[in-house]
Each structure stands twice: as C-alpha cells, then as structure tokens.
Motif scaffolding. Structure first.
Motif, mmCIF file in Angstrom:
data_model
loop_
_atom_site.group_PDB
_atom_site.id
_atom_site.type_symbol
_atom_site.label_atom_id
_atom_site.label_comp_id
_atom_site.label_asym_id
_atom_site.label_seq_id
_atom_site.Cartn_x
_atom_site.Cartn_y
_atom_site.Cartn_z
ATOM 1 N N VAL A 157 8.738 3.703 3.119
ATOM 2 C CA VAL A 157 7.495 3.354 3.797
ATOM 3 C C VAL A 157 6.425 4.325 3.308
ATOM 4 N N LEU A 158 5.238 3.795 3.084
ATOM 5 C CA LEU A 158 4.134 4.584 2.551
ATOM 6 C C LEU A 158 2.918 4.403 3.448
ATOM 7 N N HIS A 159 2.486 5.502 4.083
ATOM 8 C CA HIS A 159 1.290 5.455 4.927
ATOM 9 C C HIS A 159 0.789 6.866 5.195
ATOM 10 N N GLY A 160 -0.440 6.933 5.665
ATOM 11 C CA GLY A 160 -1.030 8.219 6.001
ATOM 12 C C GLY A 160 -0.571 8.715 7.364
ATOM 13 N N PRO A 161 -0.891 9.959 7.690
ATOM 14 C CA PRO A 161 -0.451 10.554 8.956
ATOM 15 C C PRO A 161 -1.030 9.868 10.189
ATOM 16 N N ASP A 162 -2.159 9.199 10.063
ATOM 17 C CA ASP A 162 -2.761 8.518 11.214
ATOM 18 C C ASP A 162 -1.911 7.376 11.735
ATOM 19 N N HIS A 163 -1.003 6.862 10.903
ATOM 20 C CA HIS A 163 -0.157 5.732 11.319
ATOM 21 C C HIS A 163 1.229 6.169 11.796
ATOM 22 N N ALA A 164 1.491 7.453 11.807
ATOM 23 C CA ALA A 164 2.843 7.935 12.104
ATOM 24 C C ALA A 164 3.351 7.458 13.458
ATOM 25 N N HIS A 165 2.527 7.532 14.483
ATOM 26 C CA HIS A 165 2.992 7.112 15.809
ATOM 27 C C HIS A 165 3.173 5.594 15.876
ATOM 28 N N ALA A 166 2.200 4.850 15.384
ATOM 29 C CA ALA A 166 2.267 3.383 15.463
ATOM 30 C C ALA A 166 3.453 2.833 14.675
ATOM 31 N N LEU A 167 3.863 3.525 13.627
ATOM 32 C CA LEU A 167 4.934 3.027 12.765
ATOM 33 C C LEU A 167 6.249 3.775 12.956
ATOM 34 N N LYS A 168 6.410 4.456 14.075
ATOM 35 C CA LYS A 168 7.603 5.297 14.248
ATOM 36 C C LYS A 168 8.901 4.505 14.153
ATOM 37 N N GLU A 169 8.938 3.278 14.649
ATOM 38 C CA GLU A 169 10.160 2.475 14.551
ATOM 39 C C GLU A 169 10.396 2.008 13.122
ATOM 40 N N VAL A 170 9.327 1.627 12.439
ATOM 41 C CA VAL A 170 9.448 1.240 11.034
ATOM 42 C C VAL A 170 9.908 2.450 10.224
ATOM 43 N N ASP A 171 9.292 3.593 10.450
ATOM 44 C CA ASP A 171 9.687 4.822 9.750
ATOM 45 C C ASP A 171 11.155 5.160 10.002
ATOM 46 N N ALA A 172 11.621 4.937 11.211
ATOM 47 C CA ALA A 172 13.010 5.261 11.548
ATOM 48 C C ALA A 172 13.994 4.391 10.771
ATOM 49 N N ALA A 173 13.574 3.197 10.371
ATOM 50 C CA ALA A 173 14.435 2.308 9.596
ATOM 51 C C ALA A 173 14.415 2.642 8.105
ATOM 52 N N ALA A 174 13.442 3.426 7.681
ATOM 53 C CA ALA A 174 13.279 3.753 6.256
ATOM 54 C C ALA A 174 14.185 4.912 5.848
ATOM 55 N N LEU A 175 14.518 4.944 4.578
ATOM 56 C CA LEU A 175 15.239 6.081 4.029
ATOM 57 C C LEU A 175 14.300 7.195 3.620
ATOM 58 N N ALA A 176 13.013 6.847 3.429
ATOM 59 C CA ALA A 176 12.000 7.852 3.108
ATOM 60 C C ALA A 176 10.652 7.352 3.606
ATOM 61 N N VAL A 177 9.828 8.298 4.052
ATOM 62 C CA VAL A 177 8.452 8.008 4.460
ATOM 63 C C VAL A 177 7.553 8.886 3.603
ATOM 64 N N ALA A 178 6.743 8.238 2.772
ATOM 65 C CA ALA A 178 5.853 8.953 1.856
ATOM 66 C C ALA A 178 4.411 8.769 2.302
ATOM 67 N N GLN A 179 3.573 9.720 1.915
ATOM 68 C CA GLN A 179 2.147 9.615 2.228
ATOM 69 C C GLN A 179 1.304 9.312 0.994
ATOM 70 N N GLU A 180 1.861 9.510 -0.196
ATOM 71 C CA GLU A 180 1.122 9.325 -1.448
ATOM 72 C C GLU A 180 1.959 8.514 -2.435
ATOM 73 N N PRO A 181 1.322 7.667 -3.237
ATOM 74 C CA PRO A 181 2.074 6.917 -4.248
ATOM 75 C C PRO A 181 2.882 7.810 -5.187
ATOM 76 N N ARG A 182 2.368 9.003 -5.530
ATOM 77 C CA ARG A 182 3.106 9.891 -6.431
ATOM 78 C C ARG A 182 4.447 10.303 -5.828
ATOM 79 N N GLN A 183 4.518 10.391 -4.491
ATOM 80 C CA GLN A 183 5.789 10.724 -3.850
ATOM 81 C C GLN A 183 6.805 9.597 -4.055
ATOM 82 N N VAL A 184 6.336 8.368 -4.018
ATOM 83 C CA VAL A 184 7.224 7.228 -4.281
ATOM 84 C C VAL A 184 7.756 7.323 -5.711
ATOM 85 N N VAL A 185 6.876 7.634 -6.654
ATOM 86 C CA VAL A 185 7.300 7.796 -8.052
ATOM 87 C C VAL A 185 8.357 8.883 -8.161
ATOM 88 N N GLU A 186 8.141 10.000 -7.490
ATOM 89 C CA GLU A 186 9.107 11.101 -7.554
ATOM 90 C C GLU A 186 10.446 10.706 -6.927
#
Length: 149
Positions: A108-137
C-alpha cells in the motif's frame, strides 16, 4: 525470479512512471488500469451503447474495467495500491481487499495523512510505503536481496 506487478490506485500523479523508471533493469512486468479517466468512464457506453441514466452509464464502464482489473490482479505476484491525496479512491480500496482475499502480496502506498483512514487496509498489506522509490526498493530487495545503498 521475475515479478508481475499490478499498479492500482489514483491516476492523477506520475507515481506509476516513477516506479516503472526506478525498476529499470529489474525483471518486473507491470500492468495497470486504464489511466485515461474519460476512456475509463466511457468505455461501457462506447462499446455497448449509450445510457440515458448516469448510473447505468457508470455501471457499464465499471463492469468493463472490472474485467481488466480482475485479470490483472489474478495474474499479479505483487499488487501495489496507491491512495492519493486529492480524491477518495473507493476503487483502490476495493482492489486492495480483492488482492488480499486472493492472497496476493500487497504493498500500500500513501502519505501519513491517510494512515488512520486506511489502518485496516494497511493491516492487510505486507508493506506500507509513503514514496514510490520505497516500492522500487522493495521490488529490488525481493528480486536481488540487495539493500538500498
């Protein structure tokens, strides 16, 4: 090892291009939804005929796009879902849930402002990134074992 990666989510920024460019040289094949907003909205009526009611107009387009989305998620090894800042992306949340239900590796990729609203989605993810470069890494690490440097 090769990866098939589906890039789901918001279509108003260049995050997909950043990931694809950053992954140059890695054994990754990318797929994505149709990102031309008008084409995505109007595909159903363009192919199956006009609808006087906006609900059915949108429903035809959504159904056609779902064919592409379901196939791409089913074929993906990794699903990246981007939640942008400007719009509510209910379709992105649905894609994340669908990918999780299929047991796909979800980033899941989103900024910190969405952390609370997406907490259930984030919990299902194996990784939560804030920047596209993190996804690349993440993709680089999965494919090569190499840490950023």
């Amino acid at each position: 090892m090769a990866l098939n990666v589906y890039l789901s989510g918001e279509i108003h920024t260049d995050w997909r291009d950043q990931i694809i460019a950053g992954a140059d040289g890695l054994d990754v094949a990318f797929t994505a939804p149709v990102t031309d907003h008008d084409a995505s909205d109007d595909c159903g009526v363009a192919i199956l005929g006009a609808e006087p009611d906006k609900f059915w107009h949108d429903r035809k387009g959504a159904s056609m796009n779902a064919i592409r989305t379901r196939k791409a998620i089913a074929d993906a090894d990794v699903v990246v879902v981007r939640f942008g800042e400007k719009y509510r992306q209910w379709n992105a949340a649905f894609d994340a849930g669908y990918a999780a239900a299929l047991g796909k590796s979800l980033i899941v990729l989103h900024g910190p402002d969405h952390a609370h609203a997406l907490k259930e989605v984030d919990a299902a993810a194996l990784a939560v990134a804030q920047e596209p470069r993190q996804v690349v890494e993440i993709l680089r690490y999965v494919l090569t074992g190499a840490l950023p440097g």
